[in-house]
Design a protein around this motif. Structure first.
Motif, mmCIF file in Angstrom:
data_model
loop_
_atom_site.group_PDB
_atom_site.id
_atom_site.type_symbol
_atom_site.label_atom_id
_atom_site.label_comp_id
_atom_site.label_asym_id
_atom_site.label_seq_id
_atom_site.Cartn_x
_atom_site.Cartn_y
_atom_site.Cartn_z
ATOM 1 N N ILE A 2 0.859 -1.179 0.000
ATOM 2 C CA ILE A 2 0.000 0.000 0.000
ATOM 3 C C ILE A 2 0.901 1.237 0.000
ATOM 4 O O ILE A 2 1.853 1.313 0.772
ATOM 5 C CB ILE A 2 -0.889 0.008 1.254
ATOM 6 C CG1 ILE A 2 -1.774 -1.254 1.281
ATOM 7 C CG2 ILE A 2 -1.741 1.262 1.314
ATOM 8 C CD1 ILE A 2 -2.489 -1.466 2.588
ATOM 9 N N TRP A 6 -0.732 7.680 -0.517
ATOM 10 C CA TRP A 6 -2.150 7.524 -0.871
ATOM 11 C C TRP A 6 -2.976 7.176 0.366
ATOM 12 O O TRP A 6 -4.044 7.734 0.607
ATOM 13 C CB TRP A 6 -2.290 6.418 -1.926
ATOM 14 C CG TRP A 6 -3.724 5.982 -2.104
ATOM 15 C CD1 TRP A 6 -4.664 6.570 -2.885
ATOM 16 C CD2 TRP A 6 -4.376 4.886 -1.433
ATOM 17 N NE1 TRP A 6 -5.866 5.914 -2.748
ATOM 18 C CE2 TRP A 6 -5.715 4.880 -1.861
ATOM 19 C CE3 TRP A 6 -3.963 3.922 -0.498
ATOM 20 C CZ2 TRP A 6 -6.653 3.943 -1.409
ATOM 21 C CZ3 TRP A 6 -4.885 2.989 -0.049
ATOM 22 C CH2 TRP A 6 -6.211 3.000 -0.496
ATOM 23 N N TYR A 11 -9.750 11.146 2.153
ATOM 24 C CA TYR A 11 -10.684 10.523 1.230
ATOM 25 C C TYR A 11 -11.637 11.601 0.738
ATOM 26 O O TYR A 11 -12.289 12.283 1.540
ATOM 27 C CB TYR A 11 -11.438 9.416 1.950
ATOM 28 C CG TYR A 11 -12.560 8.811 1.136
ATOM 29 C CD1 TYR A 11 -12.276 8.101 -0.021
ATOM 30 C CD2 TYR A 11 -13.878 8.939 1.544
ATOM 31 C CE1 TYR A 11 -13.295 7.545 -0.769
ATOM 32 C CE2 TYR A 11 -14.911 8.383 0.805
ATOM 33 C CZ TYR A 11 -14.615 7.679 -0.355
ATOM 34 O OH TYR A 11 -15.625 7.135 -1.096
ATOM 35 N N GLN A 22 -21.140 3.949 3.723
ATOM 36 C CA GLN A 22 -19.816 4.435 4.141
ATOM 37 C C GLN A 22 -19.886 5.160 5.482
ATOM 38 O O GLN A 22 -19.020 4.990 6.337
ATOM 39 C CB GLN A 22 -19.240 5.365 3.068
ATOM 40 C CG GLN A 22 -18.770 4.617 1.840
ATOM 41 C CD GLN A 22 -18.272 5.564 0.772
ATOM 42 O OE1 GLN A 22 -18.884 6.602 0.530
ATOM 43 N NE2 GLN A 22 -17.166 5.215 0.149
ATOM 44 N N ASN A 292 -7.969 7.757 2.844
ATOM 45 C CA ASN A 292 -8.297 6.817 1.763
ATOM 46 C C ASN A 292 -8.295 5.381 2.266
ATOM 47 O O ASN A 292 -9.173 4.596 1.939
ATOM 48 C CB ASN A 292 -7.257 6.931 0.643
ATOM 49 C CG ASN A 292 -7.516 8.126 -0.253
ATOM 50 O OD1 ASN A 292 -8.670 8.506 -0.476
ATOM 51 N ND2 ASN A 292 -6.459 8.731 -0.768
ATOM 52 N N LEU A 293 -7.270 5.054 3.062
ATOM 53 C CA LEU A 293 -7.135 3.676 3.545
ATOM 54 C C LEU A 293 -8.375 3.257 4.332
ATOM 55 O O LEU A 293 -8.886 2.144 4.182
ATOM 56 C CB LEU A 293 -5.883 3.550 4.430
ATOM 57 C CG LEU A 293 -5.542 2.134 4.893
ATOM 58 C CD1 LEU A 293 -5.115 1.265 3.715
ATOM 59 C CD2 LEU A 293 -4.430 2.151 5.942
ATOM 60 N N TYR A 295 -11.450 4.134 4.135
ATOM 61 C CA TYR A 295 -12.661 3.852 3.355
ATOM 62 C C TYR A 295 -12.422 2.809 2.259
ATOM 63 O O TYR A 295 -13.286 2.557 1.442
ATOM 64 C CB TYR A 295 -13.214 5.144 2.740
ATOM 65 C CG TYR A 295 -13.808 6.040 3.806
ATOM 66 C CD1 TYR A 295 -15.064 5.777 4.332
ATOM 67 C CD2 TYR A 295 -13.082 7.112 4.329
ATOM 68 C CE1 TYR A 295 -15.608 6.563 5.337
ATOM 69 C CE2 TYR A 295 -13.606 7.901 5.330
ATOM 70 C CZ TYR A 295 -14.875 7.621 5.827
ATOM 71 O OH TYR A 295 -15.404 8.386 6.833
ATOM 72 N N SER A 296 -11.223 2.211 2.264
ATOM 73 C CA SER A 296 -10.867 1.295 1.178
ATOM 74 C C SER A 296 -11.204 -0.145 1.535
ATOM 75 O O SER A 296 -11.566 -0.464 2.671
ATOM 76 C CB SER A 296 -9.374 1.399 0.878
ATOM 77 O OG SER A 296 -8.649 0.705 1.886
ATOM 78 N N GLU A 297 -11.015 -1.003 0.563
ATOM 79 C CA GLU A 297 -11.249 -2.443 0.753
ATOM 80 C C GLU A 297 -10.273 -3.049 1.775
ATOM 81 O O GLU A 297 -10.476 -4.158 2.228
ATOM 82 C CB GLU A 297 -11.085 -3.159 -0.589
ATOM 83 C CG GLU A 297 -9.714 -2.880 -1.183
ATOM 84 C CD GLU A 297 -9.390 -3.688 -2.416
ATOM 85 O OE1 GLU A 297 -10.282 -4.370 -2.918
ATOM 86 O OE2 GLU A 297 -8.220 -3.616 -2.840
ATOM 87 N N HIS A 298 -9.193 -2.318 2.094
ATOM 88 C CA HIS A 298 -8.260 -2.827 3.106
ATOM 89 C C HIS A 298 -8.837 -2.698 4.513
ATOM 90 O O HIS A 298 -8.322 -3.273 5.456
ATOM 91 C CB HIS A 298 -6.927 -2.071 3.057
ATOM 92 C CG HIS A 298 -6.241 -2.161 1.736
ATOM 93 N ND1 HIS A 298 -5.632 -3.314 1.298
ATOM 94 C CD2 HIS A 298 -6.101 -1.260 0.732
ATOM 95 C CE1 HIS A 298 -5.124 -3.116 0.093
ATOM 96 N NE2 HIS A 298 -5.401 -1.874 -0.274
#
Lengths: 449, 406
Positions: A2, A6, A11, A22, A292-293, A295-298
C-alpha cells in the motif's frame, strides 16, 4: 504494497458517492454503530467535516454529564467494583460523543487494569475518568498520569517499591506494553528503569514518593546515563524511536483493520506527525478516520466486532434499549467485560474474539435480548420501528438491516432466506421479525465490522 | 492464511453430513468412530499462566544459596514434603506429592530454551509455536500435531480447549477449527421453538465464493461451533462420578475433561488453563493456593480417570511460560525468571525426577540456567505418546525426553 502517501491522504468522494453504507462504516469504527437518523444527517456533511466534529466536539450536554456522574456516584456508594461495567455500558449505549468512549476503551485495553485484582471501585473509576479526559489528548501526559495511578500500581504489584530489591513488574510493562513493544529493550534496561521507580508507593489509595526508599544512584537506560527518577525514566522511554510506531500501529489496528500487521513504511507518515505534534492523539485519529485507507477495501469489513461493539451496536443501530444488567452479564460470556480485562496485555482482539463458545454466546445473547419485553426499538415494537423507517416489504426490511449493521454484503440467497422468515415464519408479526433478526445476527457477516 | 477450497470443503464436511441427515444415523456414526478410538492415547495440557515459581515448587531445601536468596519466601525445612535428601515439594503441593508416591508423576527439571524471553506473552508464544518472534508463526505445535493426525484418521473434534477466553496459540491449526467450551451446560444454541436449527446452519454454511480470509474464518468457526455443540449435547448427558473434585476453576475444568473422555468423543488433545502465577508481590499465600489448586485438581482427575478405566490412556502435561528470579524482591514476591520444572502425570508416565535440579551456584543474570529444551519434552510426547513424528511439528530435531515408562 500500500502506498503510504495515498493511504493517509484525505478521502474525497465524488458527487453522490458518499453513501449511507460508508457513513455507517465510519460510525461502527469511530463509535458503536449509527442509527438511521444519524446516517441521514451524516451524508449531508463531508466525511472530513464529520470526522472533525467527532474528534473535536464535546457534544455531551451538562444534563447528560450530570446524569452519568450521578449514576457513577450511586455505583461507587455500593463499593462494588462489579457494578462498574453496567455503568460504562450505559455510557456506550447513550453517549452522543461515541469516539471519546471508543478511544477511552482503547486506552483501557492498552493500560489494562482489572477490577478483579484492584477491587477498589473508586480507584478503578478514577482511572477511567483520567483515560477519558486524555483519550484524544496528549499521550505523554497520559503515560505520566498512568504511572502515578493508584489502580495501575496496585494492579502491577507496585504499590511498594524499595531500593534494596526493586520490583521489576511496572518497569517491564512501561516498556513492553505501554510505550515500545516487546523486543525494543533489554532485560538490563528493565532492571535499570525499575531502580528509577523505587520509592514510588501507594498509601491509602494515593500516590506517594518515599525518598528514603528511592535509589538515587546512577542508572543506565537505553544508552543514557544519569541519576534518574521515575518521571525522567518514563521520558527516556517515550523518546525512543520505536514508541510512536508502537502506539500508531496499535491505533491503526484498532480503527482500520485487524490484519495484516501494518508495515513501518505504512505507519511512518503518522508516526512522524505524532512526534512533530508532541504526541497529540486527536489529530492522528482524525487523519486515520478521514483517510483513503480507512474507506478502502483494506479496511471495510476487516475487523471482527468486539463483544462491546457487537452488543452495543446491535441496540444503537435500531434505537434499541433493554435490561442493562442482562446485557452486561451477557457480554461476559462473549469474552469482554469493561473494567475486567483478562491480563496486563488487555484484549488481543481480532480473531481471538472468535471461538465456538463466544460464537454461541453471541447468538444466545441476541436471542435472550429479543425474548425480553424490555427490549424495545425506539421505545416500541420492532414492527412499528421498521414501519417508521419506511421498510415495508420483507426484502426492504432485510436491506435496511444490512445497511445499518453490515460492512460486508450478504449473498442474495441468504437475504431471500431471511426475508422469507419475515414473511412466513411462525408466530405473530413481531415474533417473525424478531426471529428473523436473530437469524440475521448469527450470520458470519454480522461478526465483522 | 486463507483456506483453499479443498481445505474448506474438508472442514465443513462433517457439518454438511449432519445437516439434512437424521440424528440417529449421525449418532450411529459417532458411536462407530468412538469404538475405534476407544483405546487411543489422550494428551491433556494444563497451562499454568504467569510464570510458576519452580524453585518454590520443587525446593532444594538443603541449599544455602536458596535460603540466602529467599529470606522471607524460603520454605521451612520442617514443612518440606521430601522427594530425596536434597529436594522436596512445597507443602501445598501435597496433591503432586501423592501422585509421585503412586509413581504417577514425572518431574522434568531444568526446562527452558536458549536466549530466554522474559515477557509473559512472547515467552508463551515461544512455548506455543516452538518459534521465535522473528520467524513466521502461522500455527501452534498442537495445531500442527492435529493437522498430522487428521491425515491418517479424520476425527470430528481432534482437540478441544476448555474456557471461553482467547484460544491458546498452541492449538491454532491451518486447517482445523478447535472448539472452545467453557461449560457443557452453556455450550448450546438457544432457540425458540418457532426457529429451526437447519435454517441457521444453512445460512451460515451457504457458500460465499468472494469471501475474505477473515469472513472465511468466522464462517468455518461458526459452523464448527454449531456442529460440535449438537454433538456434545448428544453424548455427555449420562456421566456419573463418585470422585469429589475441589471446587476450583481447574477442578471444574478437569471434571469436564474427564466427562468428555468418558463420552468416547474422538478428541485426543484437551487444553485447560489456570492463571495467577505472576507473583510479583506477597507471593507466599498466592502460591500456596495455586499449588493446592493444581495438585488437588490433578489428583482428583487421575482418580476419576481410573474409575472410568481411562487412566492408562491419558497423559497430562503441566507447564508454565517461565520460572521466577532466584532472589526475591522487596515486595515479598519474585520477578520473571527462566528455567523451571514441568510435570507429567498419568499411570504410564516415567515417574520420579527426570534430569537434575538447575545449579544455584551458576546463574545467568540472577536466573537459573536450563539444561533441557522444552521441545525435547514435546518430542517425547509426540513420539512416545501421540505416535506422531516430532521433526516437522517442532521445526527441528530435538532429542526426546523419556516421558513414558519403559
Amino acid at each position: 504494497m500500500i502506498d503510504p502517501a495515498w493511504a493517509w491522504s484525505p478521502y474525497e468522494p465524488g458527487q453522490n458517492s458518499w453513501t449511507r453504507r460508508q457513513a455507517a462504516h465510519l460510525f461502527r469504527r469511530a463509535g458503536f454503530a449509527a442509527s438511521s437518523e444519524e446516517l441521514d444527517k451524516a451524508i449531508t456533511q463531508k466525511p472530513s467535516e464529520l470526522v472533525s466534529s467527532l474528534v473535536n466536539n464535546r457534544p455531551e450536554t451538562d444534563e447528560y454529564q450530570q446524569e452519568v456522574s450521578d449514576l457513577a456516584r450511586s455505583v461507587l456508594a455500593t463499593a462494588d467494583v462489579k457494578k462498574l461495567p453496567a455503568w460504562w455500558t450505559y455510557r456506550f449505549l447513550t453517549t452522543n460523543d461515541p469516539l471519546r468512549e471508543k478511544t477511552t476503551l482503547f486506552w483501557h485495553g492498552h493500560f489494562a487494569t482489572s477490577g478483579d485484582k484492584v477491587t477498589d471501585a473508586k480507584l478503578m473509576f478514577q482511572q477511567n475518568e483520567m483515560l477519558r479526559e486524555h483519550a484524544l489528548g496528549d499521550f505523554g501526559a497520559m503515560v505520566h498520569e498512568i504511572s502515578h495511578d493508584p489502580a495501575m500500581l496496585i494492579y502491577l504489584d507496585s504499590a511498594t517499591n524499595r531500593k534494596a530489591h526493586p520490583n521489576e513488574n511496572f518497569a517491564r510493562e512501561v516498556m513492553e506494553l505501554f510505550c515500545l513493544g516487546e523486543g525494543q529493550y533489554t532485560e538490563n534496561d528493565i532492571r535499570e528503569l525499575s531502580r528509577c521507580f523505587t520509592g514510588w508507593e501507594i498509601r491509602n489509595g494515593k500516590f506517594r514518593f518515599n525518598r528514603y526508599q528511592h535509589d538515587s544512584g546512577e542508572k543506565s537506560i537505553m544508552g543514557k546515563k544519569g541519576k534518574y527518577g521515575g518521571e525522567e525514566g518514563v521520558k527516556i522511554v517515550l523518546d525512543q524511536k520505536s514508541a510512536p510506531y508502537f502506539i500508531i500501529g496499535k491505533l491503526v489496528r484498532y480503527f482500520v483493520a485487524d490484519e495484516p500487521t501494518p508495515s513501518n513504511a505504512l505507519l511512518k507518515p503518522l508516526a512522524d506527525q505524532f512526534v512533530d505534534g508532541n504526541y497529540q492523539i486527536g489529530p492522528i485519529i482524525s487523519k486515520i478516520l478521514s483517510s483513503n485507507l480507512f474507506y478502502s477495501e483494506h479496511s471495510v469489513g476487516h475487523k471482527v466486532r468486539s463483544p462491546i461493539e457487537f452488543a452495543v451496536g446491535f441496540l444503537r443501530a435500531l434505537n434499541g434499549s433493554t435490561n442493562l444488567n442482562e446485557l452486561t452479564n451477557g457480554m461476559s460470556e462473549l469474552g469482554q467485560i469493561p473494567f475486567f480485562p483478562p491480563n496486563v496485555k488487555g484484549w488481543d482482539g481480532g480473531r481471538t474474539w472468535i471461538n465456538s463458545s463466544t460464537l454461541l454466546a453471541r447468538a444466545n445473547l441476541i436471542r435472550n435480548l429479543l425474548d425480553r419485553k424490555e427490549t424495545r426499538f425506539n421505545q416500541g415494537s420492532l414492527g412499528d420501528f421498521m414501519d417508521h423507517l419506511g421498510a415495508k416489504s420483507p426484502a426492504e426490511i432485510v436491506e435496511s438491516w444490512e445497511e445499518l449493521y453490515l460492512a460486508v454484503d450478504l449473498p442474495q440467497e441468504v437475504k431471500n432466506q431471511i426475508a422469507n422468515k419475515v414473511e412466513s415464519g411462525k408466530g405473530n408479526r413481531e415474533q417473525k421479525l424478531r426471529d428473523a433478526l436473530h437469524l440475521f445476527c448469527t450470520l458470519p457477516e454480522f461478526q465483522l465490522s | 492464511m486463507p483456506l483453499s477450497r479443498r481445505q474448506f470443503v474438508a472442514l465443513s464436511a462433517p457439518a454438511m453430513m449432519t445437516f439434512g441427515a437424521s440424528t440417529p444415523r449421525f449418532l450411529a456414526q459417532a458411536a462407530e468412530q468412538a469404538k475405534q478410538n476407544r483405546r487411543e492415547n489422550i494428551l491433556v495440557v494444563i497451562q499454568m499462566s504467569g510464570g510458576n515459581d519452580g524453585l518454590n515448587t520443587v525446593v532444594p531445601y538443603e541449599n544455602d544459596e536458596y535460603r540466602k536468596a529467599r529470606p522471607t519466601l524460603a520454605v521451612s525445612k520442617n514443612d518440606i514434603l521430601k522427594i530425596n535428601d536434597q529436594l522436596g515439594f512445597h507443602p501445598a503441593a501435597s496433591g503432586l506429592n501423592d501422585l509421585l508416591q503412586q509413581n504417577r508423576l514425572g518431574i522434568v527439571q531444568g526446562i527452558g530454551y536458549p536466549n530466554p524471553n522474559q515477557s509473559h506473552f512472547e515467552s508463551m508464544d515461544v512455548w506455543h509455536t516452538c518459534l521465535r518472534k522473528s520467524e513466521n508463526r502461522p500455527d501452534g505445535w498442537l495445531g500442527r500435531a492435529i493437522d498430522e493426525m487428521q491425515v491418517t484418521q479424520k476425527r470430528d473434534v481432534p482437540a478441544l480447549h476448555l474456557g471461553n477466553r482467547k484460544q491458546p496459540f498452541a492449538l491454532t491449526s491451518r486447517t482445523h477449527r478447535v472448539p472452545s467450551v467453557k461449560s457443557l451446560k452453556q455450550f448450546r444454541l438457544e432457540l425458540q421453538q418457532r426457529e429451526s436449527l437447519s435454517d441457521i446452519r444453512s445460512n451460515v454454511s451457504f457458500s460465499r465464493p468472494q469471501s475474505s480470509s477473515l469472513l472465511n474464518f468466522v464462517q468455518t468457526s461458526t459452523d464448527t461451533a454449531i456442529d460440535v455443540s449438537q454433538k456434545l449435547q448428544a453424548v455427555t448427558s449420562k456421566y456419573k462420578t463418585d470422585v469429589t473434585y475441589p471446587e476450583t476453576s481447574l477442578g471444574n475444568q478437569l471434571k469436564t475433561v474427564a466427562q468428555l473422555i468418558d463420552a468416547d468423543f474422538s478428541t485426543r488433545i484437551f487444553y485447560v488453563e489456570v492463571e495467577g502465577f505472576d507473583t510479583h508481590s506477597q507471593q507466599a499465600a498466592a502460591h500456596t493456593a495455586l499449588l493446592r489448586q493444581v495438585g488437588g485438581a490433578l489428583s482428583a482427575f487421575l482418580t476419576d480417570l481410573d474409575e472410568h478405566d481411562h487412566g492408562d490412556r491419558v497423559l497430562t502435561l503441566c507447564f508454565s511460560e517461565f520460572g521466577r528470579r532466584v532472589t526475591e524482591n522487596a515486595s515479598k514476591g519474585t520477578d520473571h525468571g527462566t528455567a523451571a520444572p514441568l510435570f507429567l502425570a498419568g499411570n504410564k508416565v516415567n515417574a520420579g525426577l527426570i534430569g537434575k535440579h538447575p545449579d544455584l551456584d551458576n546463574l545467568e543474570n540472577g536466573n537459573l540456567r536450563h539444561h533441557t529444551d522444552f521441545r525435547q519434552v514435546y518430542a517425547g510426547i509426540l513420539e512416545q505418546w501421540l505416535n506422531t513424528s516430532p521433526k516437522e511439528i517442532l521445526h527441528g530435531n530435538y532429542k526426546p525426553v523419556d516421558v513414558v515408562k519403559s
